[in-house]
Structures are given as structure tokens and as C-alpha cells.
Design a protein around this motif. Structure first.
Motif, PDB file in Angstrom:
ATOM      1  N   GLY A  49       0.816  -1.201   0.000  1.00 48.79           N
ATOM      2  CA  GLY A  49       0.000   0.000   0.000  1.00 48.79           C
ATOM      3  C   GLY A  49       0.854   1.255   0.000  1.00 48.79           C
ATOM      4  O   GLY A  49       0.586   2.210  -0.744  1.00 48.79           O
ATOM      5  N   ALA A  50       1.898   1.257   0.809  1.00 49.00           N
ATOM      6  CA  ALA A  50       2.750   2.440   0.895  1.00 49.00           C
ATOM      7  C   ALA A  50       3.443   2.712  -0.448  1.00 49.00           C
ATOM      8  O   ALA A  50       3.609   3.865  -0.843  1.00 49.00           O
TER       9      ALA A  50
ATOM     10  N   HIS B 145      -2.940   7.763   8.317  1.00 52.28           N
ATOM     11  CA  HIS B 145      -1.959   6.711   8.571  1.00 52.28           C
ATOM     12  C   HIS B 145      -0.566   7.279   8.330  1.00 52.28           C
ATOM     13  O   HIS B 145      -0.378   8.093   7.424  1.00 52.28           O
TER      14      HIS B 145
ATOM     15  N   THR C 192      -8.329   9.447   3.651  1.00 48.43           N
ATOM     16  CA  THR C 192      -8.696   8.033   3.748  1.00 48.43           C
ATOM     17  C   THR C 192     -10.209   7.992   3.839  1.00 48.43           C
ATOM     18  O   THR C 192     -10.812   8.805   4.543  1.00 48.43           O
TER      19      THR C 192
HETATM   20  C1  LIG Z   1      -2.378  -0.468   5.902  1.00 50.59           C
HETATM   21  C2  LIG Z   1      -2.501   0.963   5.630  1.00 50.59           C
HETATM   22  C3  LIG Z   1      -1.575   1.637   4.808  1.00 50.59           C
HETATM   23  C4  LIG Z   1      -0.256   1.027   4.352  1.00 50.59           C
HETATM   24  O1  LIG Z   1      -0.367  -0.086   3.559  1.00 50.59           O
HETATM   25  P1  LIG Z   1       0.792  -1.174   3.466  1.00 50.59           P
HETATM   26  O2  LIG Z   1       0.258  -2.121   2.486  1.00 50.59           O
HETATM   27  O3  LIG Z   1       0.988  -1.761   4.803  1.00 50.59           O
HETATM   28  O4  LIG Z   1       2.024  -0.501   2.981  1.00 50.59           O
HETATM   29  C5  LIG Z   1      -1.837   2.947   4.480  1.00 50.59           C
HETATM   30  N1  LIG Z   1      -2.933   3.589   4.955  1.00 50.59           N
HETATM   31  C6  LIG Z   1      -3.824   2.975   5.785  1.00 50.59           C
HETATM   32  C7  LIG Z   1      -5.008   3.733   6.288  1.00 50.59           C
HETATM   33  C8  LIG Z   1      -3.629   1.650   6.156  1.00 50.59           C
HETATM   34  O5  LIG Z   1      -4.481   1.038   6.973  1.00 50.59           O
END
Ligand SMILES: *Cc1c(COP(=O)(O)O)cnc(C)c1O
Length: 964
Positions: free
Chosen positions: A575-576, A608, A655
């Protein structure tokens, strides 16, 4: 039920998977709605999701397929991948995953459904596995410290570049030197990162490092076309001149080559793929990152360390956990969150299983076969570009066209360099027979060479491609762990013993807010180890991967429909990484439109930690937008800040639903304000599980989102990775996502560099998400979202009578997760959110997310996969814990001597002869009847965080400590 009245098609059980994925039965839904006082599910949703963003129709997806049908369809797709044998090298190699590890770890939900080990008391098994991985990396690289995995070699190298800059404050140069025999995809990713850090790259032959002033340098060992350089003089000279050095090293070659630590490297990175992890068309695999001890406090990623528990027993934990990025936010220097824990564990166990002797045999055999190949080719007059090699040869002056024709007939892939040279890389799977075929392909069938005779020559002459100065002199893997589990019986039991220490979804719900720990269905998981998906090199010609292409295209089309965006980029492998690519695309788009100066990123205070970290990494200035007392974005503050920064506004990162677990009513307004001031809208898709089928970020104003396929779309968390973070973008951003230098991607501008080592990230786990969507269909996905929201509201209602629920939407409902506030309780009783988290272990549960996004709270996300039975069991535990806190408040138990502060309870507690606590052992360890029936034992008592950080030990403990 009168089957006779239904048509045959209705009996095909097409709904069956939906019933398997979703937890609550029809009568449970009725009962939960009743508890909420809602007449229907629709009524609950109407009160929860703002009307102006509702999708108002069913998603346009194919009807759901049954598990059998889906697997059958996928098998046919897989069959379209052509099973060529690849000798392409370039960072990816064939390997034998030991079957005992495949069956008991990779294919075992006890391992793959676990979460990142933030709660060490219930994670000792995978922590030990990761510690073994670190020890293996330290031994093979000769470095003092290693972390517990990176996403891939290319991003590890980019992180190394950033670390060189941070740690080398004295160097005034902004130049980062990259040797021209670094892997092409590594250079591609490093180039992308360097652009936004403001570094200048100098790419030149390694020797020229001596003439360049730089803050850091990246060298490859062996070089990408096989050459082994003695790096020691170069590294010594660099150190002398204040240049920090990073060596990207092939882990298998290090078994035979002098370790980079002994050569004088400051940082060593690389992939551990060829230690048992299938190539998988690019991933997932674990990269490693090793440094000198001096750099231990600035190393990126997670480090597993040795600490002690409250009984002074040895216990493992993630070291410097508070240093994690959600604390550091925009001051973070790296945005890594999800890494590659499962794959690091596989590589670690591969080393444990083979030990130093086994690895020496494997690497020695690879090298011997390569040497046989080299001698044979030379005997036939073929010139080699280098006079040194480990496993890779570069042939010059050959007829590439003829070789290509013969290679196709034999269904093998060799590497074709521009200019006509041929590359061949051997690996653990190469056999003597393969060499026969290779000679046929490279020389034509009349060559008359005998592998056996050549081998005799190699032995007689002591032939080797490794220069004498580069031969490894030191021991490695000397720790008993790497000696004890060589038989399959011992390995089987070791894997099982460690698995038993950990709590996974195979035990209980893992109600981690924001992490979406839902079912990872067996039918979704099965295809990932099919050889047609697993054993594919990422750089094979595209006509060999038609099955992969169609699967990825179909998944992209599903995600386009689900998100309302126009295009998906599959490259980011977390995700990052998706956040990073999304922001890069925004910057590229703005630069192309003469707005490259825009560099302000608005981020709500509830975000986050990866959000501000990613923004910082693309050179943006983070401006924090406040939230109001209800947890929503303060629209007035947003408007003021958007106006103030209008000229420089690049983007906002929000988000949705918010990290506070609420569908903010003003989201369209938020997007409008940012667009009106010339900015782009990044919607963090981590909470997509509350949106699928009900609303779409592409419709309410998002320009780009990442999707955590390891959250919403069923890829398991693997104990801290793998993951996938593809991004959806609107059409205007599509040309600016990531391309790939080795395997170009259609529709993306040529000059758009990569963000991951492989074009489609961790492609081999995409069948999981594909299968989920295929088997759920539009109705199933929508129902899943609805049930996720119902389950969360049910929990909020049941727990709300005992704990304050911090944030709710306008109509008093929550989205798919809810936050309970422990601060008032703590003020009254001294019992903290951490005590509750640990006490939940005694009840057999994993804690909710602690202190994110608000300190002193617990965030609970049940997901749709949990049944009412399990949710009630969890609520009962939380309520029982609340009653225990009441006894502390009432003074019945002292604040420092009660079952909460002593939690979790272990067998050691029960055996304690001197038990003098004001509660019984039974209450400590068996607080409910359900626990008596099926007890999960935390392996250690409460782990001491401070102790472990103060004296950082990140290697396997010595045998004496084992004896203690
Ligand atoms: C999990 C998460 C991320 C990061 O994602 P990864 O896949 O762990 O890098 C970013 N934003 C939010 C709100 C998250 O819950």
C-alpha cells in the motif's frame, strides 16, 4: 426445501462461495439488526453512507463462479503460460522450494494468515523465523546487522541510497554513484527515487567511482552480466574519501564469494528469492538489507530483536517499534509498512534446512555447472565477455539469431543483449542434462562436447570462475539453529513448534482496525503454487505469459469497475508503495502541465503514518489539516489551508471512510475544494472494504487511490507481508504511472521510471484477489461490504454499553470499524489499552489496533468473514475484561497486581510455586469456559519493550541463552 421446483441452473450452488466467505447467516443478520433497532440492512446503510455518494446500482461484474468453476477457469488461464526453462538471471533464478516448507509454511494458514508481530507474546514463532532470516543475512553478507525484509532488491537499493544520504551528513555532494553493471530494474527504481530526493545520479563503470565525488555509491556483486570484481580496493578508497557504499549482492553467490562486509561495504542489499521462493513472474520475494552496527538506528524496515519478558525469560520482539513510521510521520525517512515477512521466513527456513554444508553444495554445484559450460564454450571458440563468473556467462561474437531459433525449439529462454551478446544464468534447478541442451542451443547440435568429460577436466584442473582474491574464507551459519533441523522430521517439528506459538486466523478473529483481517479462502490460495504461475521469470517474452496477461487484465477490469477509476497500475507491491506511485504520478502530471512547482500536500491529522512519509519521499511539503471534535476533516480549516497554499497546492491525501471509521458526509466537498485550488485528490484505499459495491472513490472525487489487495481483496498478511498495492487512476494520470525498463508497459510514457523491481509487482499472488472477485460477483461483494458494516455496528452497539465509542457518523452509526476510547478508563483505574490488549490474549484473541489513529484507543474491525458466534465471543471477552477493570477501580485488586497488568498468563505462571496474587491461577489463564475448551497459550509473558531497545540484539541468541 422442494428442489424439484427449481431449475437446474439454480442448483449449481453459484452462491455457495458467498456463503463461505461471509460469516453471518441470515438469522444472525436479523438478530443483529434487531439489536441495533434497524428495520433492515438497507436502513442501516442509508443512515451510514451519505446519499450523495451512493453508487445506486449493482457493480457490472460477471455472475459469481463456484469454487470449482473458478479454479477450473484459472487452470485454463494458467495453461496459457508456456513452460519455458529460463536462464535469464538478472536477479531472478529457478529454485527448489523444499516441499516440507511449501506444505507446512507457504500453504499453511497457521503461517500465512498471521499479522505483523506487533503483539510479540503471541508471535514468537514467526519472530524466531525472522530472527533466523536476519542471522542468515548477517552471516552471508558479513555485516553486523540485518532487518527482517524489504519489498524487493530494487527498492532496497533505493532505500540504501536514502540511508547513505542520511548517515553521511558530512558529504556535501548530491551525487549518488551507480555502477553501470547494476541490475537494470534496480537502476530504474533508484532513478525514480533520486529524482524526488534531489540527488544527481552518475552511472559509470565501477572503477570510475575513484574519480567521482559522491555521498554514496551502489555496486553490484557479481555484476549483472556475471563479472566478479574484487571490490575491496574500490570500497576502501571510497571510505577514505567519505563516500558511503552499498553493495547489491546475490545471496547464493555469497556462499562462495568473500562477503561484502569483509570487503568494506557499509550497506549490503539483495534478493533472497533464490533461497526457495518461486520466481512468480516477479514476486513476492523478500529482499534483505544489512548494515554496519553504526547504522543500526537509521536502518529502514523492521528489525527483530531479543528482549526479555516479565519473568526474565528470553523473548523476541520488533525492535525500536515506536520508531515505526506512524510515529515519525512526515519526519519518516522511509514509508515501508507491509514488507515480505512470509517470504523472508521461507528463505530463512531454506537456510536452516540446508545449513552451511547444504548451501555450499548447492552453490558449489551451480558454480561447477557454470564452469563446465564456460570451458565447453571456450573449447568451441566462443568468447566470454568476462574471465570471472559465479553462475552467469556473457557470450560475445555469437550468432544470436541462430541461437534464438534453437532456443525456441528447445523451449528455453536465454538472455539477448542489445548488440548480439547472449547471457546464460544457471541455478539450483539446472541439471547436467540441461547443460547438454544448452550446448545444443548455444553451439548447434554438432558440438560433440560431453558434460561428463568436461566435468572431469574441471575437477582435474581445479577450474573455477571465482578469482582467488574473491573466495570466501569465513564460516557462516554456525549457530546451532542452522545445524539442528536437517532431517525432514526435525524440520517438520520445528515448523510446527513455531507455528503453535503464534496466533493466526486459524485460531480466532483478529479484529485489527484498518488491517481488514478477513478470510483468505483456500480456493483463492491454491493457485499460487501452481508451477504455471510460480515458476515464471518476470522477463520472459510476453508471448509466454498470455495466461498471466489475461488474469491481470481481468483483475484490472474488475478493479476499474469497483473503484470508478479508468486505469490500474499493478506495479506497487505494498500500500505504501502505491501511495508513493500515486503521488509520483501526480507530480509527473503536474510537471507535464507546467505546474511542477506544486509541492504542498494536505494531510488530515488522522492519517496513517505512511501518508506523510510517502509525501515527504516525493519532495512534498506536508501541511496538516485538523479534524473536528467528531473526527471529521475540519472543512473550514481545509478551505483556509487550500486557499493559503493555492499556488503551491499539489494534492490532498484522505482516507475513506476515514481512519476514524466514519463515512464523512463532506467528502465530495473536500474533493471539490482541493480541485478548485488546483490540487489532486489521493484517496487512501486501505478502507475500501467499506466501499466495494456501495460507493466508488473515482465517482466522489478521487483522482488516484491505492488498493491494499492484502486487506480488502483477500491476499493474506503473511505475518507482515506479502501485499500488493496497485493504484487506480483517472485517465489524465494514466500515462504517468510506472513503466518498466526491461518489460515496458503499454499506455505509460517511456520516461516514467519504475517503483518496483518487477513490472507487475508481486504478480503471483494476484490470482488470490482475482479468485475472490470472480467467486463473489457483484452481489457477493456488495453483501460482504454490507455485512462488514453490520458487524462493526453490532460490535459498537454491544461494546458501547461498556466502553465509550469515540467517533460516529451523523446518524450515530460507524463504518466498517469502530474506535473505543480507553483514556477515561485509564484515568480512573490505571489500566491501559495495552493491558487490555494483553489480557485479550488470555481470552484467546488478538488485540485490536492499538493507539492508531488516536493514542489510548483500540480500533476494532471485524470484517464480513466473522460469524456472529465469533463476534459475540469477542464482545463477551471485552465485556468480561471491562468487569475486571471495574474490580480494579473498586479497589478490590491493586492497580499493580491484577489479571490485567500481569497479562498475558503463561504456563510458567501456572507452575509458579510462589503464586501470591489476589486472583486465582484459573482466573488468570482460564477466564471463561470457552477458553477451557480450547486454550491458546501465549509463549512468553509480557515482553519488555524498553529493555530490548536499550540493548539491541538482532542475531540469534547464543546457545547458553537457549539453555537458560
Ligand atoms: C495499511 C494501511 C496503509 C499502508 O499499507 P501497506 O500495504 O501496509 O504498505 C496505508 N494507509 C492505511 C489507512 C492503512 O491502513
Amino acid at each position: 426445501m422442494a428442489l424439484d421446483n427449481r431449475r437446474l441452473a439454480d442448483l449449481a450452488a453459484h452462491d455457495a462461495f458467498i456463503q463461505r466467505h461471509n460469516g453471518p447467516r441470515e438469522e444472525d443478520v436479523t438478530a443483529m439488526l434487531e439489536a441495533l433497532g434497524e428495520p433492515s440492512l438497507d436502513a442501516l446503510l442509508e443512515r451510514t453512507i451519505p446519499a450523495d455518494i451512493r453508487l445506486g446500482r449493482e457493480l457490472d461484474l460477471d455472475p459469481p463462479k463456484s469454487e470449482a468453476e473458478s479454479l477450473d477457469y484459472l487452470r485454463r488461464l494458467a495453461a496459457q503460460n508456456r513452460p519455458f526453462k529460463s536462464y535469464l538471471g538478472q536477479g531472478y533464478h529457478g529454485t527448489h522450494l523444499p516441499t516440507v516448507i511449501q506444505r507446512n509454511l507457504l500453504e499453511n494458514p497457521g503461517w500465512y494468515t498471521a499479522y505483523t508481530p506487533y503483539q510479540p507474546e503471541i508471535s514468537q514463532g514467526r519472530l524466531e523465523g525472522l530472527l533466523n532470516f536476519q542471522q542468515m543475512v548477517m552471516d552471508l553478507t558479513g555485516m553486523e546487522l540485518a532487518n527482517a525484509s524489504m519489498l524487493d532488491e530494487a527498492t532496497a537499493a533505493a532505500e540504501a541510497m536514502a540511508l547513505c544520504r542520511r548517515a553521511n551528513k558530512k558529504a556535501r555532494s548530491h551525487v549518488f554513484f551507480v555502477a553501470d553493471d547494476v541490475l537494470a530494474q534496480t537502476l530504474d527504481v533508484v532513478r525514480t527515487r533520486a529524482a524526488y530526493f534531489g540527488f544527481e545520479l552518475v552511472v559509470a563503470p565501477a572503477e570510475q567511482l575513484a574519480e567521482v565525488e559522491a555521498f554514496g555509491a551502489l555496486l553490484q556483486y557479481p555484476g549483472e552480466s556475471g563479472r566478479i570484481r574484487d571490490l575491496a580496493p574500490l570500497l576502501a578508497d571510497a571510505r577514505e574519501r567519505g563516500i558511503m557504499t552499498c553493495v547489491a549482492a546475490d545471496i547464493m553467490s555469497l556462499v562462495l564469494l568473500t562477503e561484502p562486509g569483509a570487503l568494506g561495504a557499509d550497506i549490503v542489499v539483495g534478493s533472497t528469492q533464490r533461497f526457495g521462493v518461486p520466481m512468480g513472474f516477479g514476486g513476492p520475494h523478500a529482499a534483505y538489507f544489512a548494515t554496519t552496527d553504526k547504522l543500526k538506528r537509521s536502518i529502514p524496515g523492521r528489525i527483530i530483536g531479543v528482549s526479555k519478558d516479565s519473568r526474565d525469560g528470553q523473548a523476541l520482539r520488533m525492535a525500536m517499534q515506536t520508531r515505526e513510521q506512524h510515529i515519525r510521520r512526515e519526519k519518516a525517512t522511509s514509508n515501508i509498512c507491509t514488507a515480505q515477512a512470509l517470504l523472508a521466513n521461507i528463505a530463512g527456513f531454506y537456510a536452516v534446512y540446508h545449513g552451511a554444508e547444504g548451501l555450499t553444495t548447492i552453490a558449489g554445484r551451480i558454480h561447477r555447472l557454470t564452469t563446465i559450460l564456460a570451458l565447453g564454450l571456450q573449447e568451441k571458440g566462443v568468447a566470454l565477455a568476462h574471465d570471472s563468473w559465479f553462475d552467469t556467462l556473457r557470450l560475445t561474437g555469437v550468432d544470436a539469431g541462430k541461437i534464438h531459433g534453437r532456443a525456441l525449439t528447445h523451449a528455453i529462454n536465454v538472455r539477448y543483449f542489445d548488440g548480439g551478446d547472449i547471457g546464460v544464468s544457471l541455478d539450483e534447478t539446472t541439471t547436467a542434462h540441461d547443460l547438454d541442451v544448452l550446448f545444443d542451443v548455444l553451439l548447434g547440435e554438432e558440438h560433440g562436447l560431453s558434460v561428463r568429460e568436461l566435468d572431469e577436466r574441471v575437477v582435474a584442473e581445479g577450474a573455477s570462475g571465482i578469482p582467488a582474491a574473491c573466495r570466501r574464507q569465513s564460516d557462516f551459519l554456525t549457530h546451532p539453529t542452522f545445524k539442528r533441523y536437517r532431517s525432514e522430521t526435525e524440520m517438520l517439528r520445528y515448523l510446527k513448534r513455531l507455528e503453535n506459538k503464534d496466533l493466526s486466523l486459524a485460531h480466532a478473529m483478529i479484529p485489527l482496525g484498518s488491517c481488514t483481517m478477513k478470510l483468505n479462502a483456500t480456493s483463492e490460495m491454491i493457485p499460487i503454487t501452481w508451477p504455471e504461475f510460480a515458476e515464471v521469470h518476470p522477463f520472459v517474452p510476453r508471448d509466454q505469459v498470455a495466461g498471466y496477461k489475461q488474469m491481470i487484465d481481468e483483475l484490472s477490469a474488475f478493479l476499474v469497475e469497483i473503484t470508478g477509476y479508468d486505469h490500474i497500475s499493478m506495479q506497487p507491491n505494498s500500500g505504501a508503495q502505491g501511495e508513493y506511485l500515486g503521488l509520483v504520478a501526480i507530480r509527473r502530471y503536474q510537471a507535464a502541465n507546467g505546474e511542477g512547482h506544486r509541492n504542498v500536500c494536505l494531510i488530515p491529522s488522522s492519517a496513517h503514518g505512511t501518508n506523510p512519509a510517502s509525501a515527504a519521499m516525493v519532495g512534498m511539503k506536508v501541511v496538516v489539516v485538523e479534524c473536528d471534535e467528531n473526527g471529521n476533516i475540519d472543512i473550514d480549516d481545509l478551505r483556509a489551508k487550500a486557499e493559503k497554499h493555492a499556488d503551491a497546492l499539489s494534492a490532498i491525501m484522505i482516507t475513506y471512510p476515514s481512519t476514524h471509521g466514519v463515512f464523512e458526509a463532506g467528502v465530495r466537498e473536500v474533493c471539490r475544494i482541493v480541485h478548485d485550488h488546483g490540487g489532486q485528490v489521493y484517496v487512501d484505499g486501505a478502507n475500501m472494504n467499506a466501499q466495494v459495491g456501495l460507493t466508488r472513490p473515482g465517482d466522489f472525487g478521487g483522482d488516484v487511490s491505492h488498493l491494499n489487495l492484502h486487506k480488502t481483496f483477500c491476499i493474506p498478511h503473511g505475518g507482515g507481508g506479502p501485499g500488493m498495492g496497485p493504484i487506480g487512476v483517472k485517465a489524465h494520470l494514466a500515462p504517468y504511472v510506472a513503466n518498466h525498463v526491461v518489460t515496458p508497459i503499454e499506455g505509460v510514457n517511456d520516461d516514467c521510471g519504475a517503483v518496483s523491481a518487477a513490472a507487475y509487482g508481486s504478480a503471483s499472488i494476484l490470482p488470490i484477489s482475482w479468485g475472490y472477485i470472480k467467486m463473489m460477483g457483484a452481489r457477493g461483494l456488495r453483501e460482504a461490504t454490507e455485512l462488514a458494516i453490520l458487524n462493526a455496528n453490532y460490535i459498537a452497539r454491544r461494546l458501547g454499553e461498556h466502553y465509550p465509542v469515540l467517533y460516529k457518523g451523523e446518524n450515530g452509526t460507524v463504518a466498517h470499524e469502530c474506535i473505543i476510547d480507553i483514556r477515561p478508563l485509564k484515568a480512573a483505574s490505571g489500566i491501559s489499552e495495552e493491558d487490555i490488549a494483553k489480557r485479550l490474549m488470555d481470552y484467546g484473541f488478538h488485540a485490536p489496533t492499538m493507539s492508531f489513529p488516536v493514542a489510548g484507543t483500540l480500533m476494532i474491525e471485524p470484517t464480513e468473514s466473522e460469524s456472529r458466534y465469533e463476534i459475540d465471543r469477542f464482545c463477551d471477552a471485552m465485556i468480561a475484561i471491562r468487569e475486571e477493570i471495574a474490580r480494579v477501580e473498586a479497589g478490590e485488586w491493586p492497580a499493580d497486581d491484577n489479571p490485567l497488568v500481569h497479562a498475558p498468563h503463561t504456563m510458567a505462571d501456572l507452575m509458579d510455586d510462589g503464586w501470591e496474587r489476589p486472583y486465582s491461577r484459573e482466573l488468570g489463564a482460564f477466564p471463561t469456559e470457552a477458553v477451557k475448551a480450547a486454550k491458546y497459550w501465549p509463549a512468553v509473558n509480557r515482553v519488555d519493550n524498553v529493555f530490548g531497545d536499550r540493548q539491541l540484539i538482532c542475531s540469534c541468541p547464543s546457545i547458553d541463552e537457549y539453555r537458560d
